[in-house]
Design a protein around this motif. Structure first.
Motif, mmCIF file in Angstrom:
data_model
loop_
_atom_site.group_PDB
_atom_site.id
_atom_site.type_symbol
_atom_site.label_atom_id
_atom_site.label_comp_id
_atom_site.label_asym_id
_atom_site.label_seq_id
_atom_site.Cartn_x
_atom_site.Cartn_y
_atom_site.Cartn_z
ATOM 1 N N ALA A 24 0.949 -1.253 -0.089
ATOM 2 C CA ALA A 24 0.092 0.078 -0.005
ATOM 3 C C ALA A 24 1.114 1.355 -0.018
ATOM 4 O O ALA A 24 0.642 2.330 -0.743
ATOM 5 N N ASP A 25 2.008 1.212 0.803
ATOM 6 C CA ASP A 25 2.964 2.508 0.818
ATOM 7 C C ASP A 25 3.410 2.554 -0.805
ATOM 8 O O ASP A 25 3.715 3.589 -1.073
ATOM 9 N N GLN A 26 3.828 1.416 -1.300
ATOM 10 C CA GLN A 26 4.305 1.632 -2.619
ATOM 11 C C GLN A 26 3.348 2.262 -3.663
ATOM 12 O O GLN A 26 3.687 2.959 -4.401
ATOM 13 N N ARG A 27 2.054 1.741 -3.564
ATOM 14 C CA ARG A 27 1.225 2.190 -4.521
ATOM 15 C C ARG A 27 0.807 3.931 -4.127
ATOM 16 O O ARG A 27 0.673 4.586 -4.949
ATOM 17 N N ALA A 28 0.820 4.324 -2.828
ATOM 18 C CA ALA A 28 0.561 5.717 -2.560
ATOM 19 C C ALA A 28 1.809 6.487 -3.161
ATOM 20 O O ALA A 28 1.653 7.461 -3.305
ATOM 21 N N GLY A 29 2.986 5.794 -2.873
ATOM 22 C CA GLY A 29 4.340 6.561 -3.324
ATOM 23 C C GLY A 29 4.440 6.813 -4.841
ATOM 24 O O GLY A 29 4.602 7.834 -5.458
ATOM 25 N N ALA A 30 3.868 5.687 -5.732
ATOM 26 C CA ALA A 30 3.591 6.002 -7.122
ATOM 27 C C ALA A 30 2.580 6.657 -7.401
ATOM 28 O O ALA A 30 3.066 7.780 -8.325
ATOM 29 N N ALA A 31 1.397 7.171 -6.748
ATOM 30 C CA ALA A 31 0.565 7.913 -6.885
ATOM 31 C C ALA A 31 1.083 9.535 -6.637
ATOM 32 O O ALA A 31 0.833 10.353 -7.184
ATOM 33 N N CYS A 53 6.841 14.785 6.091
ATOM 34 C CA CYS A 53 6.329 13.818 6.927
ATOM 35 C C CYS A 53 5.323 12.865 6.482
ATOM 36 O O CYS A 53 4.536 13.603 5.794
ATOM 37 N N LYS A 54 5.114 11.735 6.921
ATOM 38 C CA LYS A 54 4.047 11.055 6.363
ATOM 39 C C LYS A 54 3.365 10.318 7.490
ATOM 40 O O LYS A 54 3.939 9.978 8.324
ATOM 41 N N GLN A 55 2.063 10.204 7.467
ATOM 42 C CA GLN A 55 1.228 9.375 8.136
ATOM 43 C C GLN A 55 0.721 8.392 7.591
ATOM 44 O O GLN A 55 -0.026 8.652 6.384
ATOM 45 N N HIS A 56 0.372 7.135 8.125
ATOM 46 C CA HIS A 56 -0.193 5.987 7.257
ATOM 47 C C HIS A 56 -0.994 5.234 8.372
ATOM 48 O O HIS A 56 -0.788 4.814 9.518
ATOM 49 N N PHE A 72 -3.312 7.459 3.567
ATOM 50 C CA PHE A 72 -1.878 8.264 3.714
ATOM 51 C C PHE A 72 -1.895 9.570 3.654
ATOM 52 O O PHE A 72 -3.053 10.359 2.782
ATOM 53 N N LYS A 73 -1.324 10.411 4.498
ATOM 54 C CA LYS A 73 -1.434 11.714 4.409
ATOM 55 C C LYS A 73 0.115 12.284 4.547
ATOM 56 O O LYS A 73 1.021 11.992 5.453
ATOM 57 N N VAL A 74 0.528 13.027 3.465
ATOM 58 C CA VAL A 74 2.020 13.520 3.649
ATOM 59 C C VAL A 74 2.014 14.765 3.265
ATOM 60 O O VAL A 74 1.331 15.447 2.654
ATOM 61 N N LEU A 75 2.792 15.531 4.385
ATOM 62 C CA LEU A 75 3.406 17.024 4.406
ATOM 63 C C LEU A 75 4.316 17.211 3.580
ATOM 64 O O LEU A 75 5.387 16.648 3.579
ATOM 65 N N PHE A 86 -0.672 16.013 0.684
ATOM 66 C CA PHE A 86 -1.188 14.865 -0.106
ATOM 67 C C PHE A 86 -1.825 13.958 0.597
ATOM 68 O O PHE A 86 -1.364 13.434 1.536
ATOM 69 N N SER A 87 -3.130 13.668 0.316
ATOM 70 C CA SER A 87 -3.888 12.477 0.863
ATOM 71 C C SER A 87 -4.088 11.646 -0.129
ATOM 72 O O SER A 87 -4.606 11.843 -1.405
ATOM 73 N N ALA A 88 -4.015 10.197 0.032
ATOM 74 C CA ALA A 88 -4.389 9.154 -0.743
ATOM 75 C C ALA A 88 -5.062 8.189 0.112
ATOM 76 O O ALA A 88 -4.525 7.661 1.119
ATOM 77 N N ARG A 89 -5.895 7.505 -0.485
ATOM 78 C CA ARG A 89 -6.653 6.169 0.002
ATOM 79 C C ARG A 89 -6.638 5.122 -0.816
ATOM 80 O O ARG A 89 -6.632 5.110 -2.105
ATOM 81 N N VAL A 90 -5.961 3.930 -0.301
ATOM 82 C CA VAL A 90 -5.634 2.920 -1.195
ATOM 83 C C VAL A 90 -6.384 1.996 -0.676
ATOM 84 O O VAL A 90 -6.433 1.523 0.642
ATOM 85 N N TYR A 91 -7.349 1.331 -1.522
ATOM 86 C CA TYR A 91 -8.266 -0.026 -1.160
ATOM 87 C C TYR A 91 -7.844 -1.189 -1.908
ATOM 88 O O TYR A 91 -8.041 -0.891 -3.289
ATOM 89 N N LEU A 92 -7.547 -2.290 -1.663
ATOM 90 C CA LEU A 92 -7.276 -3.432 -2.158
ATOM 91 C C LEU A 92 -5.908 -3.222 -3.166
ATOM 92 O O LEU A 92 -6.190 -3.609 -4.239
ATOM 93 N N PHE A 93 -5.031 -2.458 -2.587
ATOM 94 C CA PHE A 93 -4.005 -2.068 -3.280
ATOM 95 C C PHE A 93 -3.943 -1.264 -4.589
ATOM 96 O O PHE A 93 -3.403 -1.485 -5.553
#
Length: 136
Positions: A24-31, A53-56, A72-75, A86-93
């Protein structure tokens, strides 16, 4: 014998959970790398910005099972000195949603208040103000 079985299953569940968080972290990083938003004539480009900073957060339905939903929430700080979340929501990868929200310097300073090292690095003037207040 049952104890060994439960220990093996528990270890396997732990490893799968950690791997799910990693994916999930990899998918959010790619996004994050692909994001390019222009808001109020300011370009928020993921590749050229610096994540501070990142919050997961992981949401599990059943305790001890791998999470299906990750938030994920990234400052981040752009090259031009603009701060944004930057906010991202990953569901089922798969990345479900991505949001870029510009913030002010005060909001960024407030977000970093619990990390004095980063606060001093990104806002050196505020740390000297704090030191002078402490000595008074």
């Amino acid at each position: 014998m049952e104890l060994v079985f439960f220990a093996a299953v528990g270890g396997l569940v732990f490893i799968v959970n950690r791997y799910a968080d990693f994916l999930a972290d990899q998918r959010a990083g790619a996004a994050f790398e692909q994001v390019h938003e222009v808001i109020a004539n300011v370009s928020y480009f993921g590749k050229s910005s610096h994540p501070v900073c990142k919050q997961h957060y992981s949401e599990t339905i059943i305790p001890f099972c791998p999470a299906l939903t990750h938030d994920f929430k990234v400052l981040s700080l752009t090259e031009c000195g603009h701060w944004f979340w930057f906010s991202a929501r990953v569901y089922l990868f798969r990345v479900e949603t991505m949001v870029v929200k510009p913030i002010s310097l005060e909001e960024a300073r407030e977000a970093l208040k619990d990390d004095p090292e980063r606060l001093k690095h990104y806002f050196p003037e505020s740390s000297t103000d704090m030191d002078s207040k402490k000595s008074a």
